[in-house]
Motif scaffolding. Structure first.
Motif, PDB file in Angstrom:
ATOM      1  N   SER A  96       0.836  -1.195   0.000  1.00  0.00           N
ATOM      2  CA  SER A  96       0.000   0.000   0.000  1.00  0.00           C
ATOM      3  C   SER A  96       0.871   1.245   0.000  1.00  0.00           C
ATOM      4  N   TRP A  97       0.391   2.287  -0.626  1.00  0.00           N
ATOM      5  CA  TRP A  97       1.072   3.568  -0.610  1.00  0.00           C
ATOM      6  C   TRP A  97       0.046   4.674  -0.783  1.00  0.00           C
ATOM      7  N   ALA A  98       0.449   5.880  -0.406  1.00  0.00           N
ATOM      8  CA  ALA A  98      -0.393   7.060  -0.615  1.00  0.00           C
ATOM      9  C   ALA A  98       0.523   8.239  -0.918  1.00  0.00           C
ATOM     10  N   THR A  99       0.060   9.124  -1.765  1.00  0.00           N
ATOM     11  CA  THR A  99       0.780  10.358  -2.047  1.00  0.00           C
ATOM     12  C   THR A  99      -0.231  11.503  -2.022  1.00  0.00           C
ATOM     13  N   VAL A 100       0.203  12.619  -1.464  1.00  0.00           N
ATOM     14  CA  VAL A 100      -0.675  13.778  -1.310  1.00  0.00           C
ATOM     15  C   VAL A 100       0.044  15.000  -1.857  1.00  0.00           C
ATOM     16  N   GLU A 101      -0.617  15.742  -2.708  1.00  0.00           N
ATOM     17  CA  GLU A 101      -0.059  16.981  -3.256  1.00  0.00           C
ATOM     18  C   GLU A 101      -0.479  18.128  -2.342  1.00  0.00           C
ATOM     19  N   TYR A 102       0.410  18.514  -1.436  1.00  0.00           N
ATOM     20  CA  TYR A 102       0.134  19.580  -0.479  1.00  0.00           C
ATOM     21  C   TYR A 102       0.393  20.940  -1.108  1.00  0.00           C
ATOM     22  N   GLU A 103      -0.541  21.838  -0.894  1.00  0.00           N
ATOM     23  CA  GLU A 103      -0.371  23.226  -1.305  1.00  0.00           C
ATOM     24  C   GLU A 103      -0.791  24.104  -0.134  1.00  0.00           C
ATOM     25  N   PRO A 104       0.078  25.005   0.317  1.00  0.00           N
ATOM     26  CA  PRO A 104      -0.265  25.882   1.434  1.00  0.00           C
ATOM     27  C   PRO A 104      -1.544  26.680   1.168  1.00  0.00           C
ATOM     28  N   ASN A 105      -2.246  26.978   2.218  1.00  0.00           N
ATOM     29  CA  ASN A 105      -3.450  27.812   2.191  1.00  0.00           C
ATOM     30  C   ASN A 105      -4.578  27.226   1.359  1.00  0.00           C
ATOM     31  N   THR A 106      -4.676  25.916   1.313  1.00  0.00           N
ATOM     32  CA  THR A 106      -5.784  25.275   0.632  1.00  0.00           C
ATOM     33  C   THR A 106      -6.349  24.188   1.532  1.00  0.00           C
ATOM     34  N   GLU A 107      -7.620  23.912   1.388  1.00  0.00           N
ATOM     35  CA  GLU A 107      -8.265  22.914   2.231  1.00  0.00           C
ATOM     36  C   GLU A 107      -8.420  21.569   1.535  1.00  0.00           C
ATOM     37  N   ARG A 108      -8.187  21.515   0.251  1.00  0.00           N
ATOM     38  CA  ARG A 108      -8.331  20.258  -0.502  1.00  0.00           C
ATOM     39  C   ARG A 108      -6.988  19.879  -1.117  1.00  0.00           C
ATOM     40  N   TYR A 109      -6.721  18.598  -1.118  1.00  0.00           N
ATOM     41  CA  TYR A 109      -5.466  18.090  -1.652  1.00  0.00           C
ATOM     42  C   TYR A 109      -5.747  16.955  -2.618  1.00  0.00           C
ATOM     43  N   GLU A 110      -4.909  16.836  -3.628  1.00  0.00           N
ATOM     44  CA  GLU A 110      -5.018  15.715  -4.542  1.00  0.00           C
ATOM     45  C   GLU A 110      -4.348  14.507  -3.874  1.00  0.00           C
ATOM     46  N   VAL A 111      -5.099  13.429  -3.745  1.00  0.00           N
ATOM     47  CA  VAL A 111      -4.610  12.233  -3.070  1.00  0.00           C
ATOM     48  C   VAL A 111      -4.708  11.047  -4.020  1.00  0.00           C
ATOM     49  N   GLU A 112      -3.643  10.271  -4.076  1.00  0.00           N
ATOM     50  CA  GLU A 112      -3.678   8.995  -4.778  1.00  0.00           C
ATOM     51  C   GLU A 112      -3.260   7.940  -3.770  1.00  0.00           C
ATOM     52  N   GLN A 113      -3.949   6.804  -3.772  1.00  0.00           N
ATOM     53  CA  GLN A 113      -3.547   5.714  -2.911  1.00  0.00           C
ATOM     54  C   GLN A 113      -3.816   4.392  -3.607  1.00  0.00           C
ATOM     55  N   TYR A 114      -3.064   3.407  -3.175  1.00  0.00           N
ATOM     56  CA  TYR A 114      -3.133   2.117  -3.834  1.00  0.00           C
ATOM     57  C   TYR A 114      -2.838   1.031  -2.815  1.00  0.00           C
ATOM     58  N   GLY A 115      -3.446  -0.106  -2.992  1.00  0.00           N
ATOM     59  CA  GLY A 115      -3.141  -1.268  -2.169  1.00  0.00           C
ATOM     60  C   GLY A 115      -4.285  -1.636  -1.246  1.00  0.00           C
ATOM     61  N   PRO A 116      -4.066  -2.675  -0.455  1.00  0.00           N
ATOM     62  CA  PRO A 116      -5.131  -3.175   0.401  1.00  0.00           C
ATOM     63  C   PRO A 116      -5.490  -2.251   1.562  1.00  0.00           C
ATOM     64  N   ARG A 117      -4.569  -1.376   1.971  1.00  0.00           N
ATOM     65  CA  ARG A 117      -4.864  -0.427   3.054  1.00  0.00           C
ATOM     66  C   ARG A 117      -5.087   0.955   2.454  1.00  0.00           C
ATOM     67  N   THR A 118      -6.051   1.685   2.979  1.00  0.00           N
ATOM     68  CA  THR A 118      -6.278   3.069   2.554  1.00  0.00           C
ATOM     69  C   THR A 118      -5.506   3.981   3.512  1.00  0.00           C
ATOM     70  N   LEU A 119      -4.228   4.161   3.230  1.00  0.00           N
ATOM     71  CA  LEU A 119      -3.331   4.846   4.154  1.00  0.00           C
ATOM     72  C   LEU A 119      -3.745   6.283   4.432  1.00  0.00           C
ATOM     73  N   TRP A 120      -4.210   6.995   3.425  1.00  0.00           N
ATOM     74  CA  TRP A 120      -4.603   8.389   3.658  1.00  0.00           C
ATOM     75  C   TRP A 120      -5.792   8.451   4.607  1.00  0.00           C
ATOM     76  N   GLU A 121      -6.721   7.543   4.496  1.00  0.00           N
ATOM     77  CA  GLU A 121      -7.857   7.513   5.429  1.00  0.00           C
ATOM     78  C   GLU A 121      -7.379   7.208   6.842  1.00  0.00           C
ATOM     79  N   GLU A 122      -6.398   6.332   6.974  1.00  0.00           N
ATOM     80  CA  GLU A 122      -5.846   6.031   8.291  1.00  0.00           C
ATOM     81  C   GLU A 122      -5.211   7.275   8.908  1.00  0.00           C
ATOM     82  N   ILE A 123      -4.510   8.039   8.086  1.00  0.00           N
ATOM     83  CA  ILE A 123      -3.896   9.279   8.581  1.00  0.00           C
ATOM     84  C   ILE A 123      -4.967  10.278   8.982  1.00  0.00           C
TER      85      ILE A 123
END
Length: 79
Positions: A11-38
């Protein structure tokens, strides 16, 4: 294609962080939803007073694994 980063079942997750924004582009893959866990762990970390990473520890034995804060006698419950 998300699976191009790993196709070995991990499993992996990547997040495109941009300062001063409330929404981020998230991609995740694998049996665990790592971004949801975070996202689920963040409020607990905040409630604990935003402790530094160095204050956490992990105990592993035949009974499983337990996360602790400051001391093995101070277990951190999973949300």
């Amino acid at each position: 294609m998300a699976a191009s980063f790993a196709d070995d079942g991990t499993s992996w997750a990547t997040v495109e962080y941009e300062p001063n924004t409330e929404r981020y582009e998230v991609e995740q893959y694998g049996p665990r939803t790592l971004w949801e866990e975070i996202r689920n762990a963040f409020p607990r970390w905040h409630d604990l007073g935003k402790p530094e990473r160095s204050r956490f520890g992990l105990a592993v034995d035949a009974n499983g694994q337990r996360v602790w804060l400051d001391s093995p006698s101070c277990l951190v419950d999973r949300p």
